[in-house]
Design an enzyme around this catalytic site. Structure first.
Site, PDB file in Angstrom:
ATOM      1  N   GLU A  26      35.134  27.683  28.667  1.00 19.29           N
ATOM      2  CA  GLU A  26      36.386  27.750  29.420  1.00 19.29           C
ATOM      3  C   GLU A  26      37.102  29.057  29.132  1.00 19.29           C
ATOM      4  O   GLU A  26      37.325  29.421  27.972  1.00 19.29           O
ATOM      5  CB  GLU A  26      37.293  26.573  29.051  1.00 19.29           C
ATOM      6  CG  GLU A  26      38.517  26.483  29.937  1.00 19.29           C
ATOM      7  CD  GLU A  26      39.432  25.320  29.582  1.00 19.29           C
ATOM      8  OE1 GLU A  26      40.505  25.224  30.197  1.00 19.29           O
ATOM      9  OE2 GLU A  26      39.081  24.526  28.693  1.00 19.29           O
ATOM     10  N   LYS A  41      26.009  39.238  38.296  1.00 15.81           N
ATOM     11  CA  LYS A  41      26.319  40.038  37.102  1.00 15.81           C
ATOM     12  C   LYS A  41      25.061  40.292  36.280  1.00 15.81           C
ATOM     13  O   LYS A  41      24.853  41.388  35.773  1.00 15.81           O
ATOM     14  CB  LYS A  41      27.354  39.322  36.222  1.00 15.81           C
ATOM     15  CG  LYS A  41      28.781  39.497  36.647  1.00 15.81           C
ATOM     16  CD  LYS A  41      29.696  38.925  35.571  1.00 15.81           C
ATOM     17  CE  LYS A  41      31.135  38.892  35.994  1.00 15.81           C
ATOM     18  NZ  LYS A  41      32.008  38.340  34.948  1.00 15.81           N
ATOM     19  N   ASP A  73      34.464  39.756  30.695  1.00 15.08           N
ATOM     20  CA  ASP A  73      35.423  39.126  31.585  1.00 15.08           C
ATOM     21  C   ASP A  73      36.018  40.257  32.387  1.00 15.08           C
ATOM     22  O   ASP A  73      36.401  41.297  31.829  1.00 15.08           O
ATOM     23  CB  ASP A  73      36.506  38.354  30.823  1.00 15.08           C
ATOM     24  CG  ASP A  73      37.317  37.464  31.771  1.00 15.08           C
ATOM     25  OD1 ASP A  73      36.731  36.968  32.759  1.00 15.08           O
ATOM     26  OD2 ASP A  73      38.511  37.270  31.535  1.00 15.08           O
ATOM     27  N   TYR A  81      35.619  40.478  44.967  1.00 15.68           N
ATOM     28  CA  TYR A  81      36.530  41.235  45.826  1.00 15.68           C
ATOM     29  C   TYR A  81      35.903  42.532  46.346  1.00 15.68           C
ATOM     30  O   TYR A  81      36.595  43.353  46.951  1.00 15.68           O
ATOM     31  CB  TYR A  81      37.829  41.548  45.061  1.00 15.68           C
ATOM     32  CG  TYR A  81      38.587  40.305  44.648  1.00 15.68           C
ATOM     33  CD1 TYR A  81      39.469  39.678  45.533  1.00 15.68           C
ATOM     34  CD2 TYR A  81      38.402  39.738  43.388  1.00 15.68           C
ATOM     35  CE1 TYR A  81      40.151  38.525  45.164  1.00 15.68           C
ATOM     36  CE2 TYR A  81      39.079  38.585  43.018  1.00 15.68           C
ATOM     37  CZ  TYR A  81      39.953  37.984  43.910  1.00 15.68           C
ATOM     38  OH  TYR A  81      40.627  36.837  43.551  1.00 15.68           O
ATOM     39  N   LYS A  92      27.428  52.074  43.261  1.00 17.80           N
ATOM     40  CA  LYS A  92      28.370  51.168  42.607  1.00 17.80           C
ATOM     41  C   LYS A  92      28.077  51.090  41.111  1.00 17.80           C
ATOM     42  O   LYS A  92      29.000  51.082  40.286  1.00 17.80           O
ATOM     43  CB  LYS A  92      28.299  49.770  43.230  1.00 17.80           C
ATOM     44  CG  LYS A  92      29.312  48.817  42.616  1.00 17.80           C
ATOM     45  CD  LYS A  92      29.130  47.388  43.068  1.00 17.80           C
ATOM     46  CE  LYS A  92      30.016  46.470  42.244  1.00 17.80           C
ATOM     47  NZ  LYS A  92      29.738  45.061  42.421  1.00 17.80           N
ATOM     48  N   LEU A 150      24.684  35.091  38.515  1.00 23.17           N
ATOM     49  CA  LEU A 150      23.401  35.785  38.673  1.00 23.17           C
ATOM     50  C   LEU A 150      23.569  37.203  39.194  1.00 23.17           C
ATOM     51  O   LEU A 150      22.754  38.082  38.905  1.00 23.17           O
ATOM     52  CB  LEU A 150      22.474  34.989  39.597  1.00 23.17           C
ATOM     53  CG  LEU A 150      22.056  33.613  39.080  1.00 23.17           C
ATOM     54  CD1 LEU A 150      21.157  32.905  40.082  1.00 23.17           C
ATOM     55  CD2 LEU A 150      21.348  33.730  37.727  1.00 23.17           C
TER      56      LEU A 150
END
Length: 197
Positions: free
Chosen positions: A40, A12, A69, A154, A175, A10
């Site tokens: 996957e 992202k 990704d 991170y 950001k 959520l």
């Protein structure tokens, strides 16, 4: 025009909706359609994982779909955690557990050897199966302790070049201008506009 964002994260979704807000499209996500299959991430690259997610979800929802990704590559760790960023400390690891593992591996590593960069590979697949992939990167270094409450992953450890604050300390507007995802999205936005979206 509708555009589907293929992620269950959520944070992202919120970030991408903010950054794509000026496009004349209705942006949909998992929240709007209910259950979707968990894809996957078993490819050996960010691009492979992003494209796989975009294809699988596009076939499910029948809408033009974006998937990404992304992850962190640390120079002193030979590019790790890389494609394993989300599960660095184990399959269902929390952000705190991943950050703790990273700091443990970098224990004793000096300032000048803590270089790192975030990578974001973003894939687009439309109803006809046409594919596009773009990349964004943001370079910086890993701090010695988590700082800040904004962001996820991170972000509390990553200090982007040109700043003294971590991603988690920066205002989201800042950001969203400099991050790896922001750079990939800018390229994706240009592709979408060129396609007439």
């Amino acid at each position: 025009m509708k555009l589907f964002i293929a992620t269950s994260n959520l944070n992202k979704v919120r970030e991408m909706k903010e950054m794509l807000g000026d496009l004349d499209v209705e942006i949909l996500s998992k929240e709007d359609v209910g259950e979707l299959p968990e894809v996957e991430e078993d490819r050996g690259s960010f691009a492979g994982n992003a494209l796989k997610k975009a294809k699988v979800i596009q076939q499910q929802v029948g809408l033009p779909t974006i998937a990404d990704d992304s992850g962190l590559a640390v120079d002193a760790l030979d590019g790790r955690p890389g494609v394993y960023s989300a599960r660095f400390a184990g399959k269902n690891a929390t952000d705190k557990e991943n950050n703790r593992k990273l700091l443990g591996l970098l224990s004793g590593v000096e300032d000048n050897r803590r270089r790192a960069h975030f990578v974001c590979m973003m894939a687009f697949v439309d109803e006809a199966g046409s594919e596009e992939i773009v990349e964004g990167q943001c370079h910086g270094e890993i701090g010695f302790e988590p700082r800040g409450d904004n962001g996820f992953g991170y972000d509390p450890l990553f200090i982007p070049d040109g700043y003294r604050k971590t991603f988690a300390q920066l205002d989201s507007k800042v950001k969203n201008k400099i991050s790896h995802r922001a750079q990939a999205l800018e390229k994706m936005k240009k592709l979408l506009l060129d396609r007439g979206l």
